[in-house]
Design a protein around this motif. Structure first.
Motif, PDB file in Angstrom:
ATOM      1  N   ILE A  95       0.835  -1.195   0.000  1.00 53.18           N
ATOM      2  CA  ILE A  95       0.000   0.000   0.000  1.00 53.18           C
ATOM      3  C   ILE A  95       0.873   1.248   0.000  1.00 53.18           C
ATOM      4  O   ILE A  95       1.822   1.362   0.777  1.00 53.18           O
ATOM      5  CB  ILE A  95      -0.930   0.019   1.228  1.00 53.18           C
ATOM      6  N   ASP A  96       0.549   2.173  -0.868  1.00 56.98           N
ATOM      7  CA  ASP A  96       1.234   3.458  -0.941  1.00 56.98           C
ATOM      8  C   ASP A  96       0.722   4.344   0.198  1.00 56.98           C
ATOM      9  O   ASP A  96      -0.446   4.726   0.228  1.00 56.98           O
ATOM     10  CB  ASP A  96       0.960   4.113  -2.299  1.00 56.98           C
ATOM     11  N   ARG A  97       1.614   4.675   1.130  1.00 62.11           N
ATOM     12  CA  ARG A  97       1.204   5.443   2.307  1.00 62.11           C
ATOM     13  C   ARG A  97       1.399   6.947   2.143  1.00 62.11           C
ATOM     14  O   ARG A  97       1.364   7.691   3.123  1.00 62.11           O
ATOM     15  CB  ARG A  97       1.957   4.948   3.541  1.00 62.11           C
ATOM     16  N   ARG A  98       1.594   7.408   0.937  1.00 66.48           N
ATOM     17  CA  ARG A  98       1.743   8.843   0.720  1.00 66.48           C
ATOM     18  C   ARG A  98       0.399   9.568   0.723  1.00 66.48           C
ATOM     19  O   ARG A  98       0.359  10.793   0.695  1.00 66.48           O
ATOM     20  CB  ARG A  98       2.477   9.107  -0.599  1.00 66.48           C
ATOM     21  N   PHE A  99      -0.694   8.815   0.751  1.00 64.10           N
ATOM     22  CA  PHE A  99      -2.011   9.429   0.786  1.00 64.10           C
ATOM     23  C   PHE A  99      -2.153  10.244   2.073  1.00 64.10           C
ATOM     24  O   PHE A  99      -1.856   9.747   3.161  1.00 64.10           O
ATOM     25  CB  PHE A  99      -3.092   8.354   0.727  1.00 64.10           C
ATOM     26  N   PRO A 100      -2.584  11.503   1.989  1.00 66.66           N
ATOM     27  CA  PRO A 100      -2.604  12.382   3.168  1.00 66.66           C
ATOM     28  C   PRO A 100      -3.803  12.115   4.084  1.00 66.66           C
ATOM     29  O   PRO A 100      -4.831  12.780   4.031  1.00 66.66           O
ATOM     30  CB  PRO A 100      -2.695  13.782   2.554  1.00 66.66           C
ATOM     31  N   THR A 101      -3.661  11.134   4.941  1.00 71.53           N
ATOM     32  CA  THR A 101      -4.727  10.817   5.892  1.00 71.53           C
ATOM     33  C   THR A 101      -4.104  10.379   7.201  1.00 71.53           C
ATOM     34  O   THR A 101      -2.911  10.045   7.265  1.00 71.53           O
ATOM     35  CB  THR A 101      -5.648   9.717   5.323  1.00 71.53           C
ATOM     36  N   THR A 102      -4.887  10.370   8.262  1.00 73.64           N
ATOM     37  CA  THR A 102      -4.391  10.028   9.588  1.00 73.64           C
ATOM     38  C   THR A 102      -4.792   8.610   9.972  1.00 73.64           C
ATOM     39  O   THR A 102      -5.600   7.956   9.292  1.00 73.64           O
ATOM     40  CB  THR A 102      -4.968  10.992  10.645  1.00 73.64           C
ATOM     41  N   VAL A 103      -4.249   8.162  11.091  1.00 70.51           N
ATOM     42  CA  VAL A 103      -4.584   6.840  11.605  1.00 70.51           C
ATOM     43  C   VAL A 103      -6.085   6.749  11.896  1.00 70.51           C
ATOM     44  O   VAL A 103      -6.753   5.789  11.484  1.00 70.51           O
ATOM     45  CB  VAL A 103      -3.766   6.538  12.877  1.00 70.51           C
TER      46      VAL A 103
END
Length: 227
Positions: A95-103
């Protein structure tokens, strides 16, 4: 890749009042001339707990993605119960974790596809999110961007997300990766809470985890088939 889906009515549905959730009928998946899975005939019912075993590269993840509807079979068909809600936990490293979201936002998104898609998140959804954040030691990380998480923190976030919605079918790809003993115990406890209402299909090589459940079916995936 985040995934939670309620399958919409199509011509390829099983009756909504039956206990069969998913029916694989002579399904195959090929990439060009490479045949990954061929002529599969399998059924998943509402009370099933199924573990996929087999060597790496044998097709376990591909089978989960077929079940999830992320890959269409190149031959045969996969029929799903009308209104089936499916939760899918992919391998965290894909999974690409560059997406701007929080836990917290990530875990809360697990409710979509379980009644609030196109509507509003309820107090119950938020309460369940808070409960899971606490159980998996994520409360102090709730506002942290997912890009800043360690491997273990990210895996716990994905597990909490998969469990946040009340799915009919959970598809879990190596969920025990990076879990310590305490987190593994809590994960097992959460699965036990859902056993009465949720079918589970899991890829895992952890005997300690699997031994916690006494009614496990084993599907061995390899050499293009399932035995």
């Amino acid at each position: 890749m985040f995934f939670k889906k309620i399958f919409s009515p199509t011509h390829n549905l099983l009756p909504a009042d039956g206990d069969t959730l998913l029916e694989i009928d002579n399904a195959c998946l090929s990439y060009g001339q490479r045949h990954v899975l061929c002529h599969l005939h399998r059924t998943v019912k509402s009370a099933d707990f199924i573990v996929l075993t087999g060597a790496n590269g044998g097709g376990k993840t591909t089978l989960l993605r077929l079940m999830a509807g992320l890959l269409p079979p190149t031959a045969g068909s996969i029929r799903r119960r009308e209104g089936l809600a499916v939760g899918y936990l992919p391998q965290y490293r894909h999974i690409d974790r560059r997406f701007p979201t929080t836990v917290r936002e990530t875990v809360l998104s697990g409710c979509f596809g379980t009644g609030c898609l196109g509507g509003s998140l309820t107090a119950a959804h938020r309460s369940e999110t808070d409960r899971l954040l606490q159980i998996f030691h994520l409360s102090d990380l709730a506002s942290r961007p997912i890009a800043e998480l360690s491997g273990g923190q990210w895996q716990r976030t994905l597990i909490a997300r998969a469990l946040a919605g009340q799915s009919d079918l959970l598809l879990l790809d190596e969920p025990d990766t990076h879990l310590d003993t305490l987190m593994k115990t809590r994960f097992i406890d959460e699965l036990k809470l859902r056993r009465a209402t949720t079918a589970i299909v899991m890829v895992s090589h952890d005997e300690a985890l699997l031994s916690a459940f006494g009614d496990v079916q084993e599907w061995h995936v390899g050499e293009g088939g399932v035995s």
